[in-house]
Design an enzyme around this catalytic site. Sequence first.
Site, PDB file in Angstrom:
ATOM      1  CG  HIS A  53      -1.913  -1.040   1.251  1.00 21.42           C
ATOM      2  ND1 HIS A  53      -3.006  -1.038   0.865  1.00 21.42           N
ATOM      3  CD2 HIS A  53      -1.557  -2.352   1.873  1.00 21.42           C
ATOM      4  CE1 HIS A  53      -3.883  -2.491   1.265  1.00 21.42           C
ATOM      5  NE2 HIS A  53      -2.762  -3.130   1.841  1.00 21.42           N
ATOM      6  CG  ASP A 296      -1.089  -5.948   4.202  1.00 19.64           C
ATOM      7  OD1 ASP A 296      -1.350  -4.973   3.435  1.00 19.64           O
ATOM      8  OD2 ASP A 296      -2.043  -6.460   5.147  1.00 19.64           O
ATOM      9  CG  HIS A 300      -1.395   3.221   9.200  1.00 18.85           C
ATOM     10  ND1 HIS A 300      -2.532   3.980   8.506  1.00 18.85           N
ATOM     11  CD2 HIS A 300      -1.737   1.902   9.261  1.00 18.85           C
ATOM     12  CE1 HIS A 300      -3.248   2.821   8.084  1.00 18.85           C
ATOM     13  NE2 HIS A 300      -2.817   1.620   8.357  1.00 18.85           N
TER      14      HIS A 300
HETATM   15  N1  LIG Z   1      -3.588  -5.103   6.477  1.00 17.04           N
HETATM   16  C1  LIG Z   1      -3.990  -3.734   7.278  1.00 17.04           C
HETATM   17  O1  LIG Z   1      -4.195  -3.877   8.494  1.00 17.04           O
HETATM   18  N2  LIG Z   1      -4.070  -2.545   6.509  1.00 17.04           N
HETATM   19  C2  LIG Z   1      -4.139  -2.437   5.359  1.00 17.04           C
HETATM   20  C3  LIG Z   1      -5.229  -2.765   4.480  1.00 17.04           C
HETATM   21  C4  LIG Z   1      -5.521  -4.425   4.288  1.00 17.04           C
HETATM   22  O2  LIG Z   1      -4.468  -5.159   3.895  1.00 17.04           O
HETATM   23  O3  LIG Z   1      -6.187  -5.120   4.931  1.00 17.04           O
HETATM   24  C5  LIG Z   1      -3.984  -0.934   5.260  1.00 17.04           C
HETATM   25  O4  LIG Z   1      -4.025  -0.447   3.873  1.00 17.04           O
HETATM   26  O5  LIG Z   1      -3.524  -0.272   5.989  1.00 17.04           O
HETATM   27 ZN   LIG Z   2      -6.160  -6.796   3.546  1.00 18.40          ZN
HETATM   28 ZN   LIG Z   3      -3.438  -5.205   2.311  1.00 23.69          ZN
END
Ligand SMILES: NC(=O)N[C@@H](CC(=O)O)C(=O)O
Ligand SMILES: [Zn+2]
Ligand SMILES: [Zn+2]
Length: 431
Positions: A53, A296, A300
């Site tokens: 992300h 993933d 943040h």
């Molecule tokens: N994995 C997470 O806890 N967060 C991800 C979204 C996701 O992959 O579900 C995000 O975009 O912050």
């Molecule tokens: Zn996810």
């Molecule tokens: Zn994700």
Amino acid sequence: MLITNAVLPDDREVDVRIEDGRIAAVEPSLDGVADIDADGKRLFPGAIDVHVHFRQPGFSHKETWETGSKSAAAGGVTTVVDQPNTDPATTDGEGFDRKAELAAASYVDYGINGGVTADWSPEELFERPLFALGEVFLADSTGEMGIDADLFANAVERAGAHDTTVTVHAEDATLFDESVKDMPAVGAGTDANADLWSAFRTPEAEQAAVERAIEVAGDTGTDVHIAHTSTPEGITAAKDGDATCEVTTHHLFLSRDDLEELGTHGRMNPPLRDEERRRDVYEAVADGTVDMIATDHAPHTLDEKDAGIWEAPSGVPGVETMLPLLLEEARQDRFSYERVRDLIAANPAETFGLARKGRIEEGYDADLVLFDPAEATEIDAETLHTKCEWTPFAGLPGVFPELTMVRGEVVYQEGEFGDAVGRNVREHGGQ
Ligand SMILES: NC(=O)N[C@@H](CC(=O)O)C(=O)O
Ligand SMILES: [Zn+2]
Ligand SMILES: [Zn+2]
């Protein structure tokens, strides 16, 4: 370009010639003057992380294509796949085009996934150079893009018609344990009682959602890939159902036992599991049941994470530490180098049809990583390149790359970056 005296994942010692961004020859000995003398160090295919992300457009205070892709390059990742929960979300043509413009700043190659929401425009997405559909959220996560069963079935059918894989965030919110919400949620940040999150988002919720996704896909023939499987039950359900699956580095190396220290910094979806399940997941990765590791990478800021357990956002960064953590497993003889290569390069390339990536063989893209297999360092947030400035893996040993190359261009070498040469892997002959 000529690289000499490199040791491949299968232990062969070779010279590698690169021409026009591709591997032109891999032989025990090649003529010419070495541009890089590997001197017995290991040469790996660049890692392919099919789950990141990078937060642009919309959340550039958390990460940008520049910082995220530098973090990738410094961690030996040469291809990333970005997920759709940005603002605007990548759910229609305009959303895709906006992201594609920003992604051009990437130091590494990339894919762009398309998301599914009630107001998505599937045909606009399928007209574009889309990597896959996903992650399709069967429950809410960051971005609140959870969808209902009918919309999911519809999306799976459409994806199949376009020969596109569907990547699924598999949790069933009806199986979350609501009674946990009555428990006292004390503290914030690293002082929070973060185990509540793991108690709330149950293992059963994952298993049920994986089974449901596979059942829906069964009627259509669509390829399904289960994102971030975090339990042995989820992995078994995925593999029994002929889906592919990924395990994240945090579910591989961290468990509920770590939450006392991590607090809300260890809150993510799906959540960290108990130590017994973590060990079973590790086993399924080590023995080749699991298809691939992905991160993933979900940055943040610490400001955002330092909230109470029900308020803090879900997600942890990881793109820069994936390969280093796995190479440490190989250094300790817990995984073979070939297993690591399959998990981070060969298998993701094969699963998602990247015909020229994932291997060091003639004709393949010269996406390469060079590292000293004897050189482990302690992971330290200060030396990482993500904009969020923290890591849940601080203090663990990792074997970091010395040099990372994307299609023959050096994008990272000993702390310095080259040019931002990344391009969309679906725009270049299907790759
Ligand atoms: N994995 C997470 O806890 N967060 C991800 C979204 C996701 O992959 O579900 C995000 O975009 O912050
Ligand atoms: Zn996810
Ligand atoms: Zn994700």
